[in-house]
Design an enzyme around this catalytic site. Structure first.
Site, PDB file in Angstrom:
ATOM      1  N   ASP A   8       0.864  -1.168   0.000  1.00 42.29           N
ATOM      2  CA  ASP A   8       0.000   0.000   0.000  1.00 42.29           C
ATOM      3  C   ASP A   8       0.914   1.236   0.000  1.00 42.29           C
ATOM      4  O   ASP A   8       2.117   1.122   0.254  1.00 42.29           O
ATOM      5  CB  ASP A   8      -0.883  -0.023   1.247  1.00 42.29           C
ATOM      6  CG  ASP A   8      -1.693   1.232   1.419  1.00 42.29           C
ATOM      7  OD1 ASP A   8      -2.412   1.622   0.478  1.00 42.29           O
ATOM      8  OD2 ASP A   8      -1.599   1.843   2.498  1.00 42.29           O
ATOM      9  N   ASP A  10      -0.203   5.156   0.968  1.00 40.65           N
ATOM     10  CA  ASP A  10      -0.449   6.101   2.057  1.00 40.65           C
ATOM     11  C   ASP A  10      -0.456   5.397   3.409  1.00 40.65           C
ATOM     12  O   ASP A  10      -1.236   4.465   3.625  1.00 40.65           O
ATOM     13  CB  ASP A  10      -1.798   6.797   1.858  1.00 40.65           C
ATOM     14  CG  ASP A  10      -1.828   7.629   0.583  1.00 40.65           C
ATOM     15  OD1 ASP A  10      -1.291   8.741   0.595  1.00 40.65           O
ATOM     16  OD2 ASP A  10      -2.387   7.146  -0.428  1.00 40.65           O
ATOM     17  N   ASP A 170      -1.501  -0.860   6.066  1.00 39.99           N
ATOM     18  CA  ASP A 170      -1.630  -0.204   7.370  1.00 39.99           C
ATOM     19  C   ASP A 170      -3.071  -0.103   7.863  1.00 39.99           C
ATOM     20  O   ASP A 170      -3.296   0.440   8.945  1.00 39.99           O
ATOM     21  CB  ASP A 170      -1.053   1.213   7.298  1.00 39.99           C
ATOM     22  CG  ASP A 170      -1.920   2.139   6.436  1.00 39.99           C
ATOM     23  OD1 ASP A 170      -2.111   1.827   5.247  1.00 39.99           O
ATOM     24  OD2 ASP A 170      -2.395   3.156   6.952  1.00 39.99           O
TER      25      ASP A 170
END
Length: 223
Positions: A8, A10, A170
């Site tokens: 991922d 961001d 995250d």
């Protein structure tokens, strides 16, 4: 096909919250609405710009019509592109971890709900774009995370081996995407989620990217 690690963007590869929140605050300020501190990023960021805008306006007690939402989204994209890497930084250890994985024969890719053009621009400005065999954003396909096809098609585009793939993320979105695709997922706890990542039962949680190559090898050795 090589084993593959899919990141991922961001909150996983880079701390993008300062620039994302600054862009959101520009929109809010234009309408005389209260701006939001970067500390709110964990509960606002993670599902793409449209969701960020909706959540930002909801925090001011406003519900957007679809038409107004789309106009703000287009304005957000323009503003953010102009300020995409003012304060954004890679998280500590990212480059060294990617170096180690590449030396071990792993293909690297990005699967993000940021639009693809912004993802490429940001990764270029951060100096790491050439490391990835595929960079797939929310508009690359007709579907995006948490649809598992976003991850599996990213792996296919990168020509990676889906049987030896690991996702790094995250948020609940990342973890749910990987779990639906039946791909192991490693979570980092320093990104954008309003609940501890352990809540969503990833395969492993690592506190620093220094641990990533070893943990990826452990997970794949057990498959």
């Amino acid at each position: 096909m090589n084993p593959i690690v899919v990141f991922d963007l961001d909150g996983t590869l880079a701390d993008t919250a300062p620039d994302l929140m600054a862009t959101l605050n520009t929109l809010l300020a234009q309408e005389g609405l209260p701006t939001l501190p970067v500390s709110r990023a964990k509960s606002l960021i993670g599902a793409g710009a449209r969701a960020l805008i909706a959540r930002g306006y909801e925090s001011a007690g406003l519900e957007l019509t679809p038409e107004r939402h789309e106009l703000l989204f287009q304005e957000f994209l323009t503003l953010y592109r102009q300020n995409i890497c003012n304060e954004t930084q890679l998280f500590p250890g990212v480059v060294a971890a990617m170096d180690s994985l590449s030396r071990s024969g792993f293909t690297l890719a990005v699967c993000t709900n940021k639009v693809e053009s912004h993802s490429r621009l940001l990764l270029d400005q951060l100096g790491i774009i050439e490391r990835f065999a595929a960079i797939c954003g929310r508009d690359t396909f007709a579907f995006c995370k948490p649809d598992p096809r976003h991850l599996t098609e990213t792996i296919a585009m990168a020509k990676g081996d889906a049987r030896r793939a690991v996702m790094i993320g995250d948020s609940h979105t990342d973890i749910a995407t990987a779990q639906s695709a039946r791909i192991p997922v490693i979570a980092v706890p320093f990104g954008y989620t309003d609940q501890p990542v352990e809540t969503y039962e990833p395969d492993r949680v690592i506190a620093h990217f220094d641990l990533l190559p070893e943990v990826v090898a452990e997970i794949l050795s057990g498959r």
